[in-house]
Enzyme design. Sequence first.
Site, mmCIF file in Angstrom:
data_model
loop_
_atom_site.group_PDB
_atom_site.id
_atom_site.type_symbol
_atom_site.label_atom_id
_atom_site.label_comp_id
_atom_site.label_asym_id
_atom_site.label_seq_id
_atom_site.Cartn_x
_atom_site.Cartn_y
_atom_site.Cartn_z
ATOM 1 N N SER A 223 0.906 -1.218 0.091
ATOM 2 C CA SER A 223 0.035 -0.111 0.148
ATOM 3 C C SER A 223 0.901 1.217 0.146
ATOM 4 C CB SER A 223 -0.898 -0.037 1.453
ATOM 5 O OG SER A 223 -1.830 0.817 0.984
ATOM 6 N N HIS A 365 -7.662 -5.724 1.405
ATOM 7 C CA HIS A 365 -6.389 -5.048 1.399
ATOM 8 C C HIS A 365 -5.528 -5.384 2.650
ATOM 9 C CE1 HIS A 365 -4.263 -1.210 0.562
ATOM 10 N NE2 HIS A 365 -3.989 -0.821 1.724
HETATM 11 C C1 GTR Z 1 -5.254 4.110 2.429
HETATM 12 C C2 GTR Z 1 -5.180 5.119 1.348
HETATM 13 C C3 GTR Z 1 -4.141 4.397 0.265
HETATM 14 C C4 GTR Z 1 -3.311 3.366 0.802
HETATM 15 C C5 GTR Z 1 -3.848 2.929 2.148
HETATM 16 C C6 GTR Z 1 -2.613 2.002 2.997
HETATM 17 O O1 GTR Z 1 -6.160 4.750 3.349
HETATM 18 O O2 GTR Z 1 -5.917 5.754 0.705
HETATM 19 O O3 GTR Z 1 -3.580 5.062 -0.780
HETATM 20 O O4 GTR Z 1 -2.009 3.855 1.024
HETATM 21 O O5 GTR Z 1 -4.269 3.565 3.012
HETATM 22 O O6 GTR Z 1 -1.431 2.425 3.094
HETATM 23 O O7 GTR Z 1 -3.032 0.985 3.647
#
Ligand code: GTR
Length: 386
Positions: A223, A365
């Site tokens: 991420s 995620h």
């Molecule tokens: C989210 C963000 C993403 C990503 C994520 C993370 O909230 O919008 O761009 O970076 O965090 O790092 O898990």
Amino acid sequence: VYSILLSTELIAQNYDEAKVPSYILPDVLKAQSEKVVTNVKDWENIRRPEILTLFEENVYGQMPKTFDKYEFKIKNENKHSMNGKAHLKEVEIAVTNHNQTVMIHLVLFVPTGIKKPVPAFLLINNRGKNNTSPTRDTLSGFWPAEQVIDAGYAVAAFHVNDAAPDHKDSYQNGVLRLYPEQLKAGNGMKAIGAWAWAASRIMDYFENDKDIDASKIVLTGHSRGGKASLWAAAQDSRFAMCVSNCSGNTGAALSHRRFGETIQAINTTFPHWFADNYKKFNDNESALPLDQHMLVSLIAPRPVYVTNASEDLWADPVGTFLSLKEAERVYGLYKLKSALPESIPAINMPFVKPPLAYHIREGVHDMTSYDWAQFIKNADLYFKSR
Ligand code: GTR
């Protein structure tokens, strides 16, 4: 329908493929002179430097290359870690500039009982430090160190907060103390730039550790850490391979699609990640002189592995895959044939083959032991062929 609150306005995020605006991607091979690049020489001498400058000026900011002093010391080691299968080294890396010092803590496990030097995976850790515990009191799929050791690789990690605290009010309190001029410049580096800078300082250390083959370092991140891993590998060609896990907006995904997270959303929630100049593109993607396929392309001919997760539409899986596909043109200049299919593969059907690898994993995620198993396979294929 998801939405996020931006100051007082409510901005809806698009999750509907039919509502992706029509867009024209900047051509990765067309130089500013309008000349179309058809060979490695023109790519490396003309177009690649242009694109690197575009990313510095408009997105991630400058990457300072000099400093006054660099020192490291092994703070702690255990030659019989992980029940004897690994040698733990906890390394403190101190970098000084303008009488200011930043300290980066590296956790490194080297497999025992195999011939040295060994290749290594380095994680830019943006989550809890417990994920990379040197004592192995917590085990986590986010950094499955035992699994990597068993595959014959060293495994290392540092925490992003050492380089730049991940907060809009305190990100200055790290690498940026060494480069205060960056804070005033529209193209000054912020947190993501500082994390990438720190990855390169760890590479400096690897070049000094006889157990590690510094020509075989796989840089990984998840991420926001995956955004930093791409930027670091684009800047620093010593990284042999880049893994960008679920990196989404301003990582591997195409911004022009405005699917899921947008530039305005990311710059509003995380104003401390990118150069101030990037805010000019809030709700203005069509004005971008670049897109993220060009960032992936900067890493060519070195392999890149990009992933998504099926429930993580915020990170735009389709736009991520398309970005990788666009980068094939630059790998093509090096006569490297990509094995990627024409369109995004099915869930849990990894396309593991250098130079461009991709999978979309079922689930949320995250970075998991499943993801790592594919990265290891890809590294095996690449390093064993060299
Ligand atoms: C989210 C963000 C993403 C990503 C994520 C993370 O909230 O919008 O761009 O970076 O965090 O790092 O898990």
